[in-house]
Design a protein around this motif. Sequence first.
Motif, PDB file in Angstrom:
ATOM      1  N   PRO A  43       0.824  -1.215   0.000  1.00  0.00           N
ATOM      2  CA  PRO A  43       0.000   0.000   0.000  1.00  0.00           C
ATOM      3  C   PRO A  43       0.856   1.263   0.000  1.00  0.00           C
ATOM      4  O   PRO A  43       1.959   1.281   0.551  1.00  0.00           O
ATOM      5  CB  PRO A  43      -0.810  -0.118   1.289  1.00  0.00           C
ATOM      6  N   LYS A  44       0.328   2.277  -0.651  1.00  0.00           N
ATOM      7  CA  LYS A  44       0.968   3.579  -0.605  1.00  0.00           C
ATOM      8  C   LYS A  44       0.483   4.319   0.635  1.00  0.00           C
ATOM      9  O   LYS A  44      -0.438   3.875   1.317  1.00  0.00           O
ATOM     10  CB  LYS A  44       0.627   4.397  -1.860  1.00  0.00           C
ATOM     11  N   ARG A  45       1.094   5.458   0.904  1.00  0.00           N
ATOM     12  CA  ARG A  45       0.679   6.252   2.062  1.00  0.00           C
ATOM     13  C   ARG A  45       0.569   7.721   1.669  1.00  0.00           C
ATOM     14  O   ARG A  45       1.385   8.229   0.900  1.00  0.00           O
ATOM     15  CB  ARG A  45       1.647   6.082   3.239  1.00  0.00           C
ATOM     16  N   THR A  46      -0.461   8.354   2.196  1.00  0.00           N
ATOM     17  CA  THR A  46      -0.634   9.778   1.968  1.00  0.00           C
ATOM     18  C   THR A  46       0.376  10.557   2.822  1.00  0.00           C
ATOM     19  O   THR A  46       1.111   9.971   3.633  1.00  0.00           O
ATOM     20  CB  THR A  46      -2.060  10.221   2.344  1.00  0.00           C
ATOM     21  N   GLU A  47       0.393  11.873   2.651  1.00  0.00           N
ATOM     22  CA  GLU A  47       1.287  12.715   3.444  1.00  0.00           C
ATOM     23  C   GLU A  47       0.959  12.646   4.934  1.00  0.00           C
ATOM     24  O   GLU A  47       1.813  12.911   5.773  1.00  0.00           O
ATOM     25  CB  GLU A  47       1.205  14.163   2.949  1.00  0.00           C
ATOM     26  N   THR A  48      -0.290  12.263   5.229  1.00  0.00           N
ATOM     27  CA  THR A  48      -0.692  12.114   6.639  1.00  0.00           C
ATOM     28  C   THR A  48      -0.614  10.656   7.091  1.00  0.00           C
ATOM     29  O   THR A  48      -1.190  10.275   8.114  1.00  0.00           O
ATOM     30  CB  THR A  48      -2.115  12.650   6.854  1.00  0.00           C
ATOM     31  N   ASN A  49       0.091   9.817   6.298  1.00  0.00           N
ATOM     32  CA  ASN A  49       0.391   8.430   6.646  1.00  0.00           C
ATOM     33  C   ASN A  49      -0.824   7.502   6.609  1.00  0.00           C
ATOM     34  O   ASN A  49      -0.858   6.471   7.280  1.00  0.00           O
ATOM     35  CB  ASN A  49       1.046   8.345   8.029  1.00  0.00           C
TER      36      ASN A  49
END
Length: 299
Positions: A32-38
Amino acid sequence: MSSYSIKDLEHLSGIKAHTLRIWEQRYNLVQPKRTETNIRYYDDADLKLILNVALLNNNGFKISKIAQMNAQEMRDKVIGLTERTLAYEDQIHALTVSMIEIDEESFDRILSINQRRIGFDETMLQVIYPFLSKIGLLWQVGTITPAQEHFISNLIRQKLIVEIDKYVYQGGGKKFLLFLPEGELHEISLLFAAYLIKREGHKVIYLGQSTPKYDLIEVYQYHQPEFLITVITTSPDEESLQGYLDELAGIFADSELIVSGYQVLRTPVQLPENIRLLEKLEEIKGVMESLAANGAIIS
């Protein structure tokens, strides 16, 4: 590119989120990828992979073996299975992959296979409608792009129009006026109703999407249909729905109105006497059977 939560993957693939996480850890199946807020999220490629894994796993392939396949090997196995399997869920998975890839040839092949096996009606009821229901939630929360939704809707619409055009009205039967309220664009269920009605020998007057009230009244006065059919998915909104139904019932007091759709099913309303609510628009089949039993079709 769309983004999906692990719950979205669960909803579309049928694989529990807990199982997906185990497969991630044990077999490095997806990362999975992660957003800037994890916050974890998945992309189209991840969803396509999980759908293919689900299809193979449902057909007896062990996850340890699936994890060792390269992309081409997995694709070949999946194509072979969709041509042989009779499981509706497998066909729905394959259609979802076609949607993600915007692959018209694949989508058309899957529908053609199902039509040959179970006929057009059952393909719509057992494959297309459950498929649309599955992706509908994702469309509402914005995890499916407008391009993907339009691609699928237009292909299904084309299929329905081809089937409708096979039947030519020969006279007799009842008159049905089909329309969508102003602002309503979700047409597939209305087209399916038109197909079922026309096939049974009744006259269909089809006005389609976002019909202005003035035009609806004008056509009604000219044709004087016994039945009007509409589907209310998003328009009018909840606050306006009761007033809209009351108005229709009054204007078309000499006819029976048949209504269905997400909005009218989820909103508490008092139905006027000449309005019939269908939980699913395919229940129009029952209306056709009732008319046939009462001798509505004139040979």
